[in-house]
Enzyme design. Structure first.
Site, PDB file in Angstrom:
ATOM      1  N   LYS A   1       1.718 -24.521  -3.129  1.00 40.85           N
ATOM      2  CA  LYS A   1       3.032 -25.237  -2.919  1.00 40.85           C
ATOM      3  C   LYS A   1       2.550 -26.432  -1.717  1.00 40.85           C
ATOM      4  O   LYS A   1       1.409 -25.998  -1.240  1.00 40.85           O
ATOM      5  CB  LYS A   1       4.195 -24.419  -2.482  1.00 40.85           C
TER       6      LYS A   1
ATOM      7  N   HIS B   1       9.966 -26.562  -8.058  1.00 36.03           N
ATOM      8  CA  HIS B   1      11.146 -25.840  -7.081  1.00 36.03           C
ATOM      9  C   HIS B   1      10.923 -26.955  -5.853  1.00 36.03           C
ATOM     10  O   HIS B   1       9.696 -26.835  -5.424  1.00 36.03           O
ATOM     11  CB  HIS B   1      10.785 -24.499  -6.596  1.00 36.03           C
TER      12      HIS B   1
ATOM     13  N   HIS C   1      15.582 -28.326  -9.325  1.00 36.35           N
ATOM     14  CA  HIS C   1      14.370 -27.868  -9.989  1.00 36.35           C
ATOM     15  C   HIS C   1      14.170 -29.004 -10.988  1.00 36.35           C
ATOM     16  O   HIS C   1      15.255 -29.365 -11.790  1.00 36.35           O
ATOM     17  CB  HIS C   1      14.746 -26.823 -10.587  1.00 36.35           C
TER      18      HIS C   1
ATOM     19  N   ARG D   1      20.770 -14.273   1.535  1.00 41.70           N
ATOM     20  CA  ARG D   1      19.841 -13.170   1.710  1.00 41.70           C
ATOM     21  C   ARG D   1      19.942 -12.283   2.657  1.00 41.70           C
ATOM     22  O   ARG D   1      20.512 -12.468   3.862  1.00 41.70           O
ATOM     23  CB  ARG D   1      18.309 -13.830   1.824  1.00 41.70           C
TER      24      ARG D   1
ATOM     25  N   CYS E   1      17.319 -20.724  -8.691  1.00 36.28           N
ATOM     26  CA  CYS E   1      16.414 -21.144  -9.843  1.00 36.28           C
ATOM     27  C   CYS E   1      16.819 -20.455 -11.278  1.00 36.28           C
ATOM     28  O   CYS E   1      16.609 -21.469 -12.285  1.00 36.28           O
ATOM     29  CB  CYS E   1      14.916 -20.513  -9.667  1.00 36.28           C
TER      30      CYS E   1
ATOM     31  N   ASP F   1      18.581 -27.921  -2.812  1.00 36.57           N
ATOM     32  CA  ASP F   1      17.804 -27.295  -3.953  1.00 36.57           C
ATOM     33  C   ASP F   1      17.821 -28.353  -5.225  1.00 36.57           C
ATOM     34  O   ASP F   1      18.629 -29.027  -5.299  1.00 36.57           O
ATOM     35  CB  ASP F   1      18.283 -26.008  -4.307  1.00 36.57           C
TER      36      ASP F   1
ATOM     37  N   GLN G   1      20.795 -24.492   0.190  1.00 39.72           N
ATOM     38  CA  GLN G   1      19.747 -25.152   0.255  1.00 39.72           C
ATOM     39  C   GLN G   1      19.988 -26.484  -0.638  1.00 39.72           C
ATOM     40  O   GLN G   1      21.040 -26.750  -1.159  1.00 39.72           O
ATOM     41  CB  GLN G   1      19.062 -24.572  -0.941  1.00 39.72           C
TER      42      GLN G   1
HETATM   43 ZN   LIG Z   1      13.696 -22.613  -7.102  1.00 37.61          ZN
END
Ligand SMILES: [Zn+2]
Ligand SMILES: [Zn+2]
Length: 677
Positions: free
Chosen positions: A503, A549, A418, A396, A367, A416, A414
């Site tokens: 979320k 996100h 945004h 992580r 992010c 991912d 991910q």
């Molecule tokens: Zn994010």
């Protein structure tokens, strides 16, 4: 007369008002139990009632009501409550059985679990921990206790009496525990026959209320007293427990099916990947496994491209100051891999750290980096929405005990993205995402999934107005997409949102009915503020964008693990590592087999040949074990006639003889990814 009574003090014994779920009110005398109320309603209910919910609290059916109450009787139809009760009973019966069979064993705790129960014991030192060989005898003793149908009686004791009793009986764990119960807690013991345990309850009325055929002891393990490894090691016995044998059998089938589908075993059998201690929690993808990955990634990239996303790639390592600003350093540091910012040095003393307090960290999420890209150059309201996607590799630092195959790892990628948008674009952006996600899940073989809205938690950032608005926007978007329905398991989960935003969660249902949370989308106004993201609005002023996100798969590692278990390794043709094997019956057909393979490869198929001097049945068995979707068998006759015998996986010995052109055309068509069909 009746009028007058209203003003008189009642002289008869005070009655309690009991309100039932249908709204009716009954007056009962003190000492009345829920069982009495059930009997008064009817013999059927009296028999079916297992326990009672009194003012919201689950209680024993024979525990007297203490005043005016809301009362709901619990029967087997209230499955969640009923399961919890019977599992607690099974744990209690397990403990009694173990002490009957193994005198000198100390009892500690035994709660209900998601599919059963366990109990932790301290075996007598001379006998050592329990083993799986002990389980059948314990099960038998449990059935004897159930058959005796002893009443389970709740008794209120004083702390000191409980302690004295357990000290006398040599039960040091229970004696220790009772002294630590909260000061004002009512201390209760449950007695069944001659056996007694310190327990909050509630329990069913007697040991015979559970089904003697609906439980099974499953395994043993070690567990530390109170979960602390400085304490004594106890011996834990696990069981699974249900309301009836049918439920138990269905559960055992599910377990067996899940074992067969274990992605770690299939991954090894199919040569997809491996894990080893030198890289705890990071996956070594083998060529076959990486084929699956690449297909999935290429598919998703095409879907993202046509949905208006732009793909980016951001740094793996960033300065600690950046993570401080984003708030991760404060909130998340213990899960981050932190590294000193060393200056490379050619001299003999080796690398030196450039200055005190200079640290960098591997990114645990993408992010902040995406905001840094957004911040480059001035953005106008006309530029929005901006959708930045990244197949982002994140690290992580999870405890080793939490890792599980490729489902829970420390390095993951991910899918991912945004989305930076204006407030007035939020609902539409979420709706567009819902449609994209629906398409992807269906393409990947998951037509069933559930949508949940996780609402504000107790500890949170931001104003109530922000929360009201964000939650309502997500609700509106799900409604606009027509998915706020039972078909999508639509539900709101109070208190389960992230500390900065609500979320939507997406839970897939797999082939054997398990659910997996994979996708998510959440609104965020906090991070754009912290990292100073802004755009120039129509009014010429700088405004904060809303940041969304979102992920559809979650991570490639976990999602491929789920795909393996869902399909039991039998991937849809477009994802299969090897799509066809050409196997010869006789060596005379070798040249022709090469020709067939070359034609298939030219049509874009992943194909191998098997020219070994082995019986064809042997080859068939081996390739079906390896889950090759199509086996093309060729012998002398096929070579002469320009045909192949096609055997699709899993359809037994059924095979079809087809012309080579036809086979190539058919397989090439079947192997197209869903978005290209
Ligand atoms: Zn994010
Ligand atoms: Zn108990």
């Amino acid at each position: 007369m009746a009028r007058a009574c209203r003003y008189m003090r009642p002289v008869m014994t005070e009655q309690f008002k009991i309100r039932l779920p249908d709204g009716s009110v009954r007056e009962v005398a003190p000492g009345t139990t829920p069982a009495d109320v059930a009997a008064a309603i009817g013999p059927g209910l009296a028999k079916a009632a297992l326990a009672a919910r009194v003012n919201g609290e689950v209680r024993d059916i024979n525990r007297p009501l203490e005043g005016d109450s809301e009362l709901a009787l619990i029967t087997a139809r209230d499955e969640a409550d009923a399961l919890e009760l019977v599992r607690h009973d099974y744990a209690h019966i397990l403990a009694e059985a173990v002490q009957n069979l193994f005198p000198g064993t100390q009892i500690t705790f035994g709660p209900a679990t998601d599919d059963g129960f366990y109990y932790d014991f301290a075996p007598a030192p001379e006998r050592g921990p329990f083993t799986e060989e002990d389980l059948p005898a314990i099960e038998e003793e449990m059935r004897r206790i159930i058959a005796r149908d002893e009443p389970l009686v709740r008794e209120v004791w004083s702390r000191e009496d409980v302690r004295r009793l357990f000290v006398e009986q040599g039960e040091s764990f229970k004696a220790e525990w009772v002294m630590e119960l909260p000061e004002h807690e009512t201390i209760t013991m449950y007695r069944s026959g001659g056996w007694i345990d310190l327990c909050r309850g509630p329990h069913l009325a007697s040991t015979g209320k559970v089904d003697p055929q609906a439980f099974k002891l499953t395994r043993v393990s070690g567990a530390y007293w109170r979960g602390d490894q400085k304490n004594a090691m106890l011996s834990r016995i696990y069981g699974t427990g249900w309301l009836n044998k049918k439920q138990l059998d269905a559960h055992l089938v599910r377990i067996e099916e899940a074992l067969k589908r274990d992605h770690r075993r299939i991954g090894q059998d199919m040569g997809l990947f491996h894990l080893q201690a030198e890289a705890h929690g990071s996956v070594f993808w083998h060529p076959a496994g990486f084929v699956v990955w690449r297909q999935l990634e290429a598919y998703l990239r095409r879907r993202l491209d046509s949905a208006g996303y732009e793909e980016v790639k951001t740094p793996q390592v960033m300065d600690a100051r950046q993570w401080e600003q984003s708030g991760h350093w404060g909130k998340y540091r213990e899960n981050m891999f932190v590294i000193p910012d060393e200056v490379p040095n050619t001299e003999e003393e080796g690398p030196i750290i450039s200055g005190e307090g200079d640290w960098m960290a591997l990114k645990p999420m993408n992010c902040p980096a995406h905001i840094l890209i957004f911040r480059q150059g001035i953005k106008s309201y006309r530029d929005l929405p901006i959708r930045l996607a990244e197949m982002g590799v994140c690290h992580r630092n999870e405890p080793h005990g939490a890792l599980h195959g490729i489902l829970r790892v420390r390095q993951f990628t991910q899918d991912d993205a945004h989305i930076f948008c204006r407030e007035d674009q939020l609902v539409e952006e979420v709706r567009l995402f819902l449609d994209l996600l629906d398409t992807v899940y269906k393409d990947l073989g998951f037509p069933d999934y559930q949508i949940k809205l996780a609402l504000r938690p107790e500890k949170r950032f931001g104003s109530e107005e922000m929360w009201d608005w964000s939650e309502q926007s997500l609700r509106d978007a799900v409604k606009a997409a027509g998915r706020d329905t039972a078909e999508f398991g639509w539900a709101e989960l109070p208190g389960e949102g992230a500390f900065y935003a609500p979320k939507l969660e997406f839970h897939l249902t797999d082939a054997i009915g398990r659910t997996w949370q994979v996708g998510t989308i959440q609104t965020d106004t906090v991070l754009p503020e912290r990292l100073d993201a802004s755009y120039v609005a129509e009014d010429g002023q700088r405004h904060r964008p809303v940041m969304l996100h979102r992920a559809i798969l979650g991570s490639f590692e976990r999602f491929i693990g789920i795909l393996i278990e869902h399909h039991a390794g039998r991937f849809p043709l477009w994802l299969a590592p090897v799509q066809a094997v050409v196997a010869t019956i006789v060596s005379d057909a070798d040249d022709y087999a090469h020709e067939v393979a070359a034609r298939l490869a030219a049509a874009g198929l992943r194909v191998e040949t098997d020219l070994r001097n082995e019986k064809i049945n042997y080859k068939v068995r081996e390739h079906s074990l390896a889950k090759v979707p199509n086996l093309l068998v060729v012998g002398k006759r096929e070579a002469e006639e320009g045909t192949v015998a096609l055997r699709p996986l899993g359809e037994g010995a059924r095979q079809e003889v087809l012309g080579l052109d036809e086979v190539v055309e058919r397989l090439a068509k079947e192997a197209l990814p869903p978005d290209l069909r």
